[in-house]
Design a protein around this motif. Sequence first.
Motif, PDB file in Angstrom:
ATOM      1  N   ASP A 182      53.313  31.368  48.902  1.00  0.00           N
ATOM      2  CA  ASP A 182      52.160  32.010  49.528  1.00  0.00           C
ATOM      3  C   ASP A 182      51.056  32.282  48.507  1.00  0.00           C
ATOM      4  N   LYS A 183      51.453  32.696  47.324  1.00  0.00           N
ATOM      5  CA  LYS A 183      50.465  32.937  46.268  1.00  0.00           C
ATOM      6  C   LYS A 183      49.790  31.633  45.857  1.00  0.00           C
ATOM      7  N   ALA A 184      50.557  30.538  45.884  1.00  0.00           N
ATOM      8  CA  ALA A 184      49.978  29.229  45.561  1.00  0.00           C
ATOM      9  C   ALA A 184      48.921  28.850  46.595  1.00  0.00           C
ATOM     10  N   SER A 185      49.158  29.196  47.868  1.00  0.00           N
ATOM     11  CA  SER A 185      48.169  28.920  48.916  1.00  0.00           C
ATOM     12  C   SER A 185      46.890  29.709  48.664  1.00  0.00           C
ATOM     13  N   PHE A 186      47.065  30.959  48.262  1.00  0.00           N
ATOM     14  CA  PHE A 186      45.899  31.780  47.966  1.00  0.00           C
ATOM     15  C   PHE A 186      45.141  31.213  46.763  1.00  0.00           C
ATOM     16  N   ARG A 187      45.868  30.807  45.719  1.00  0.00           N
ATOM     17  CA  ARG A 187      45.212  30.241  44.532  1.00  0.00           C
ATOM     18  C   ARG A 187      44.458  28.955  44.865  1.00  0.00           C
ATOM     19  N   ALA A 188      45.000  28.171  45.778  1.00  0.00           N
ATOM     20  CA  ALA A 188      44.319  26.930  46.170  1.00  0.00           C
ATOM     21  C   ALA A 188      42.971  27.253  46.806  1.00  0.00           C
ATOM     22  N   ILE A 229      50.617  42.276  56.486  1.00  0.00           N
ATOM     23  CA  ILE A 229      49.952  41.275  55.645  1.00  0.00           C
ATOM     24  C   ILE A 229      51.039  40.589  54.811  1.00  0.00           C
ATOM     25  N   ALA A 230      51.990  39.988  55.539  1.00  0.00           N
ATOM     26  CA  ALA A 230      53.175  39.418  54.898  1.00  0.00           C
ATOM     27  C   ALA A 230      52.939  38.048  54.280  1.00  0.00           C
ATOM     28  N   GLY A 231      51.820  37.405  54.621  1.00  0.00           N
ATOM     29  CA  GLY A 231      51.538  36.088  54.083  1.00  0.00           C
ATOM     30  C   GLY A 231      50.169  35.616  54.515  1.00  0.00           C
ATOM     31  N   PRO A 232      49.773  34.428  54.085  1.00  0.00           N
ATOM     32  CA  PRO A 232      48.433  33.911  54.391  1.00  0.00           C
ATOM     33  C   PRO A 232      48.096  33.861  55.873  1.00  0.00           C
ATOM     34  N   GLU A 233      49.092  33.605  56.723  1.00  0.00           N
ATOM     35  CA  GLU A 233      48.837  33.521  58.162  1.00  0.00           C
ATOM     36  C   GLU A 233      48.326  34.846  58.726  1.00  0.00           C
ATOM     37  N   ASP A 234      48.765  35.940  58.112  1.00  0.00           N
ATOM     38  CA  ASP A 234      48.353  37.265  58.593  1.00  0.00           C
ATOM     39  C   ASP A 234      46.900  37.590  58.258  1.00  0.00           C
ATOM     40  N   LEU A 235      46.285  36.786  57.405  1.00  0.00           N
ATOM     41  CA  LEU A 235      44.894  37.032  57.038  1.00  0.00           C
ATOM     42  C   LEU A 235      43.911  36.529  58.099  1.00  0.00           C
ATOM     43  N   LYS A 236      44.376  35.665  58.980  1.00  0.00           N
ATOM     44  CA  LYS A 236      43.477  35.107  59.994  1.00  0.00           C
ATOM     45  C   LYS A 236      42.986  36.213  60.943  1.00  0.00           C
ATOM     46  N   GLY A 237      41.672  36.397  60.969  1.00  0.00           N
ATOM     47  CA  GLY A 237      41.071  37.415  61.816  1.00  0.00           C
ATOM     48  C   GLY A 237      41.204  38.840  61.288  1.00  0.00           C
ATOM     49  N   TRP A 238      41.743  38.990  60.100  1.00  0.00           N
ATOM     50  CA  TRP A 238      41.953  40.322  59.511  1.00  0.00           C
ATOM     51  C   TRP A 238      40.627  40.861  58.997  1.00  0.00           C
ATOM     52  N   LYS A 239      40.148  41.949  59.575  1.00  0.00           N
ATOM     53  CA  LYS A 239      38.886  42.563  59.156  1.00  0.00           C
ATOM     54  C   LYS A 239      39.175  43.585  58.057  1.00  0.00           C
ATOM     55  N   PHE A 240      38.562  43.406  56.923  1.00  0.00           N
ATOM     56  CA  PHE A 240      38.856  44.343  55.840  1.00  0.00           C
ATOM     57  C   PHE A 240      37.626  44.614  54.989  1.00  0.00           C
ATOM     58  N   ARG A 241      37.615  45.791  54.388  1.00  0.00           N
ATOM     59  CA  ARG A 241      36.538  46.143  53.463  1.00  0.00           C
ATOM     60  C   ARG A 241      36.701  45.310  52.202  1.00  0.00           C
ATOM     61  N   SER A 242      35.614  44.677  51.807  1.00  0.00           N
ATOM     62  CA  SER A 242      35.617  43.830  50.621  1.00  0.00           C
ATOM     63  C   SER A 242      34.396  44.129  49.776  1.00  0.00           C
ATOM     64  N   THR A 267      37.216  34.421  53.358  1.00  0.00           N
ATOM     65  CA  THR A 267      36.652  33.686  54.489  1.00  0.00           C
ATOM     66  C   THR A 267      37.297  32.317  54.586  1.00  0.00           C
ATOM     67  N   GLU A 268      37.528  31.685  53.441  1.00  0.00           N
ATOM     68  CA  GLU A 268      38.205  30.382  53.392  1.00  0.00           C
ATOM     69  C   GLU A 268      39.594  30.455  54.029  1.00  0.00           C
ATOM     70  N   LEU A 269      40.245  31.624  53.917  1.00  0.00           N
ATOM     71  CA  LEU A 269      41.590  31.798  54.449  1.00  0.00           C
ATOM     72  C   LEU A 269      41.595  32.341  55.883  1.00  0.00           C
ATOM     73  N   GLY A 270      40.410  32.512  56.480  1.00  0.00           N
ATOM     74  CA  GLY A 270      40.327  32.924  57.877  1.00  0.00           C
ATOM     75  C   GLY A 270      40.175  34.410  58.106  1.00  0.00           C
ATOM     76  N   ALA A 271      40.066  35.195  57.035  1.00  0.00           N
ATOM     77  CA  ALA A 271      39.871  36.636  57.180  1.00  0.00           C
ATOM     78  C   ALA A 271      38.397  36.938  57.455  1.00  0.00           C
ATOM     79  N   THR A 272      38.125  38.196  57.807  1.00  0.00           N
ATOM     80  CA  THR A 272      36.750  38.632  58.053  1.00  0.00           C
ATOM     81  C   THR A 272      36.415  39.766  57.087  1.00  0.00           C
TER      82      THR A 272
END
Length: 337
Positions: free
Chosen positions: A296-302, A156-169, A179-184
């Motif tokens: 990368d943190k700025a992308s998450f904040r956006a 999980i080195a950056g926002p790209e790694d979140l795409k399709g990442w299934k995680f407990r939330s 979900t906005e960032l492509g995670a599940t």
Amino acid sequence: MKFKTLMTATAAATVLAGAADAETHLRIQTHYATEHPSGKLAAQFVDDVQTMSGGELTIEMFYSSSVVATVETFDAAVNGILDCDMTGGAYQTGKDPAFQFVGDIMGGYDTPWQQLSWLYYGGGYDAAQALYNSEGMQLVGWWIYGQESFASSRPIAGPEDLKGWKFRSPPGLETAIFTELGATPIVMDFTEIFTALETGIIDGADASGLANNVGLGLYDIVKHANYPGFHSMPSDHLACNKAVWDGMSDMERRIMDTAMQKLALHTALSNEKKNAEAAAMLKTQGVTLYDWSAEDKASFRAAAQKSWDAFAEGSPKAVALVESHRGYLKQLGLLPE
């Protein structure tokens, strides 16, 4: 002489009765257990209050949500079953989405010090107090242990790694942001995380801070984590029934406020130390730790900003809190002007 002695004894009894009447006893519930590090800090808070007040202000602390369920603590204080709630505002988002932004802002501040500075120096205390007072409660203060970290079976080195990442939330705002960032995001009970990771139902989990995740045994199963974290930093609160708070003396209120600020300081300090120790240990055990770049943190904040606005829509109090945070984050240089 007998009359004089009687009058003296009566006067003394009156003074003692007045002192007894002046004593304040508070019933407070926390969701932490007595043996949990935060439970021990809560016990120190009780001792500080009682010592500073010379016993005039006493506290009966109920641990592990032993009177009512955690999510019911706030209402129990409102209705007089308890006097104060020592859980967190995020449990009350069903009353008003605004409570999300005093409970877990998500994608906001980098450190507990920044988040606390919004409360005390960024106009946050007055903004939050309006929300609490509208529910018949008084916000006394926060205690924040710091950023939470993920446990993951894959990088999980950056926002790209979140795409399709299934995680407990947990439910709510977090699911919208990721979900906005492509995670599940998959909402599941805290107790199900270990088995879900072990069986591959999920790739990762948002559970707690790094040291707590170690205690849960999550990194015995998966070998990727982020540290110090960026996505979630819950604010536990102390909030008291407004009528009870208003009925306390100025001295008692000042003591509560001072003890709460000490609790906030030691919560952040102790967890910073524990997480640093956990990070050093995990590196020796083959766990890879990722510290996202500022970009990368700025992308998450956006992405978080979009979800903040959507979550706050329809609640004037939530909108006001979002704008207060946004303005202060710009002052700190964490958001562009």
